[in-house]
Design a protein around this motif. Structure first.
Motif, short mmCIF file in Angstrom:
data_model
loop_
_atom_site.label_atom_id
_atom_site.label_comp_id
_atom_site.label_asym_id
_atom_site.label_seq_id
_atom_site.Cartn_x
_atom_site.Cartn_y
_atom_site.Cartn_z
N LEU A 237 0.61 -0.65 -0.02
CA LEU A 237 0.35 -0.05 0.02
C LEU A 237 0.83 1.48 0.24
N GLY A 238 2.02 1.05 0.40
CA GLY A 238 3.03 2.44 0.87
C GLY A 238 3.59 1.89 -0.91
N ASN A 239 3.48 1.65 -1.43
CA ASN A 239 4.43 1.93 -2.91
C ASN A 239 3.43 1.72 -4.18
N LEU A 240 2.76 1.88 -4.03
CA LEU A 240 1.33 1.98 -4.93
C LEU A 240 1.93 3.10 -6.14
N PRO A 241 2.28 2.77 -7.40
CA PRO A 241 1.87 4.35 -8.33
C PRO A 241 0.50 4.42 -8.46
N SER A 242 0.61 6.03 -8.97
CA SER A 242 0.03 7.11 -9.52
C SER A 242 -0.62 6.51 -10.17
N SER A 243 -0.47 5.94 -11.39
CA SER A 243 -0.65 5.73 -13.04
C SER A 243 -1.74 4.86 -13.04
N PRO A 244 -2.49 4.62 -14.55
CA PRO A 244 -3.57 3.57 -14.51
C PRO A 244 -3.07 2.07 -14.24
N GLY A 245 -3.98 1.71 -13.64
CA GLY A 245 -4.02 0.35 -14.07
C GLY A 245 -5.38 -1.10 -13.17
N VAL A 246 -4.39 -2.40 -12.82
CA VAL A 246 -5.51 -2.59 -12.67
C VAL A 246 -5.62 -3.49 -11.39
N TYR A 247 -6.69 -3.71 -10.23
CA TYR A 247 -5.62 -4.17 -9.29
C TYR A 247 -6.48 -4.97 -8.42
N LEU A 248 -5.31 -7.11 -8.25
CA LEU A 248 -6.27 -7.62 -7.44
C LEU A 248 -6.34 -8.29 -6.42
N MET A 249 -7.07 -7.85 -5.38
CA MET A 249 -7.34 -8.72 -4.26
C MET A 249 -7.56 -10.08 -3.63
N LYS A 250 -6.25 -10.47 -3.28
CA LYS A 250 -6.47 -11.65 -3.34
C LYS A 250 -6.43 -12.39 -1.39
N ASP A 251 -7.22 -13.68 -1.15
CA ASP A 251 -7.56 -14.27 -0.04
C ASP A 251 -5.73 -14.86 0.84
N GLY A 252 -6.26 -15.27 1.09
CA GLY A 252 -4.41 -15.83 1.80
C GLY A 252 -3.70 -17.17 0.98
N ASN A 253 -5.37 -17.46 0.58
CA ASN A 253 -4.13 -18.72 -0.32
C ASN A 253 -4.18 -18.54 -1.65
N GLY A 254 -4.04 -17.57 -2.24
CA GLY A 254 -3.53 -16.85 -3.45
C GLY A 254 -4.69 -16.36 -4.10
N GLY A 255 -6.48 -17.34 -4.07
CA GLY A 255 -7.38 -16.96 -4.59
C GLY A 255 -7.98 -15.11 -5.33
N ILE A 256 -8.57 -14.78 -6.25
CA ILE A 256 -8.65 -13.53 -6.10
C ILE A 256 -10.02 -13.24 -5.69
N LEU A 257 -10.00 -12.66 -5.10
CA LEU A 257 -11.36 -12.07 -4.61
C LEU A 257 -12.27 -11.12 -4.99
N TYR A 258 -11.20 -9.83 -6.05
CA TYR A 258 -11.91 -9.16 -6.78
C TYR A 258 -10.71 -8.69 -7.84
N VAL A 259 -11.25 -8.09 -8.71
CA VAL A 259 -10.48 -6.98 -10.21
C VAL A 259 -10.75 -5.76 -10.16
N GLY A 260 -10.19 -4.53 -9.16
CA GLY A 260 -10.51 -3.27 -9.80
C GLY A 260 -9.58 -2.84 -11.26
N LYS A 261 -9.89 -1.58 -11.35
CA LYS A 261 -8.61 -0.53 -12.57
C LYS A 261 -9.73 0.82 -11.61
N SER A 262 -8.02 1.50 -12.59
CA SER A 262 -8.59 3.15 -11.98
C SER A 262 -7.83 3.81 -12.99
N LYS A 263 -7.74 4.91 -12.82
CA LYS A 263 -6.70 6.28 -13.49
C LYS A 263 -5.22 6.45 -12.80
N ASN A 264 -6.02 5.70 -11.71
CA ASN A 264 -5.14 6.18 -10.43
C ASN A 264 -4.58 4.98 -9.19
N LEU A 265 -3.75 4.23 -9.41
CA LEU A 265 -4.29 3.13 -8.62
C LEU A 265 -4.58 3.64 -7.36
N GLN A 266 -3.36 5.02 -7.16
CA GLN A 266 -2.36 4.46 -5.82
C GLN A 266 -3.77 4.85 -4.73
#
Length: 367
Positions: free
Chosen positions: A5-34
């Motif tokens: 969270l402290g090293n997130l870029p301020s560029s566009p992109g996609v983020y994948l939120m994962k659980d403790g087993n590496g499973g993907i819980l949520y996929v989102g996008k943003s113009k400013n990832l940070q």
């Protein structure tokens, strides 16, 4: 997580939120990832219960940076379809897409909202697929029918009128006669409106709204206003569908900064090619020639396809591309198939003049 969270870029992109087993819980996008990703973890933010449950289960983050917001949208769409995360519901449900189908009935045609396309049915007119919920499209169609007094509650002609007739919402098609012929004329105009060929019905509704306001019938004016908004929703979606179904070859250019542009070659709902080009200090003719070769290479291998109905699994990407083309973020050129087949470099290069940035003026000596 804190380090990420402290090293997130301020560029566009996609983020994948994962659980403790590496499973993907949520996929989102943003113009400013940070900004976007950190907003999930602000304790004071007014999050919904769904977001709170998601955040409580997140144990890892994966970030995929893109050059543009458009690419982030397209990547998010592909990843959701591929991984089907539990917190991304919209693109997982095959019933998320609906159609408006106008079918012959017992005495007069019926306007239906359904999850199944009526394309190819004898005597049927079909529009869609729409990504709005079935209830949203139903409410839009119902509002239009009521304003035009074609909301008959019967499925066939009868000896007695339907309840909507007594409420002023039905012209009396259920009784047959001239009301049926008037109803059919209105349905023809509704079809022409959705198809983008005739806006006279829309203009008539605007006039009725203005007349209602002039006689201080603000409830009626509000109903017409809401119905006009519903018409716009349906017509705009049909315009996107018609545009995509033409299978046009599109060259799209977006400026990343004063020195760099990005080129996308798009066909139907797919990005066939993308590449960055430095424009600062380059002769314009050299840039045009390089991009022209990219166009011929990118579209030359793509078989020309006839116009065909837009399928459900194409609609999300098609909507992203169409919205992108309408935005101020990019400029685009439609490349006619005959230019590609003839490998007409001159015409393509001339067309690129309309979408490529103008060269920056050179500073004079001593300035």
């Amino acid at each position: 997580m804190k380090d990420k969270l402290g090293n997130l870029p301020s560029s566009p992109g996609v983020y994948l939120m994962k659980d403790g087993n590496g499973g993907i819980l949520y996929v989102g996008k943003s113009k400013n990832l940070q900004q976007r990703v950190r907003s999930y973890f602000y304790p004071s933010a007014p999050h919904s219960n769904k977001i709170k449950r998601l955040v409580n289960n997140v144990r890892d983050l994966e970030i995929r940076v893109t050059d543009t917001e458009f690419e982030a949208f397209m990547l998010e769409c592909r990843l959701i379809r591929e991984w089907k995360p539990v917190y991304n519901k919209k693109m997982k449900n095959p019933l998320a897409y609906v159609y408006i189908t106008i079918r012959p009935g017992n005495g007069f045609r019926r306007i239906e909202v359904t999850h199944h396309s009526g394309i190819g049915e004898a005597g049927a007119a079909c529009f869609g697929p729409y990504t709005a919920s079935k209830n949203t499209v139903l409410e839009a169609v119902r509002g239009i029918q009521e304003c035009l007094q074609i909301a008959c509650a019967r499925s066939s002609i009868s000896q007695t009128p339907c309840l909507n007739y007594s409420l002023g919402l039905c012209r009396g098609m259920c009784l047959g006669g001239e009301a049926v012929r008037e109803y059919e004329r209105i349905v023809d105009r509704f079809i022409e409106l959705l198809a983008g060929r005739d806006r006279s019905l829309y203009e008539a509704m605007e006039q009725e709204m203005a007349a209602a306001a002039e006689r201080y019938d603000f409830a009626a004016a509000a109903r017409y206003r809401d119905s006009l908004q519903a018409v716009n929703l349906l017509v705009n979606k049909e315009a996107m569908i018609h545009f995509t179904e033409q299978n046009l070859s599109l060259a799209i250019v977006e400026a990343l900064d004063e020195q760099t542009i990005k080129l996308f070659l798009v066909k139907r709902n797919r990005v066939l090619f993308s590449e960055k080009y430095h424009v600062a200090g380059r002769p314009p003719e050299q840039l045009r020639a390089e991009i022209t070769e990219a166009i011929l290479g990118g579209f030359g291998a793509e078989k020309t396809l006839p116009a065909s109905p837009l399928a459900r699994d194409e609609i999300d990407e098609a909507q992203i591309i169409y919205t992108y083309l309408q935005s101020s973020a990019c400029r685009h050129l439609i490349i006619p198939e005959e230019w590609i087949e003839a490998r007409d470099r001159l015409r393509i290069a001339d067309g690129l003049d309309n979408i490529l940035p103008r060269p920056l003026p050179q500073k004079s000596a001593g300035s």
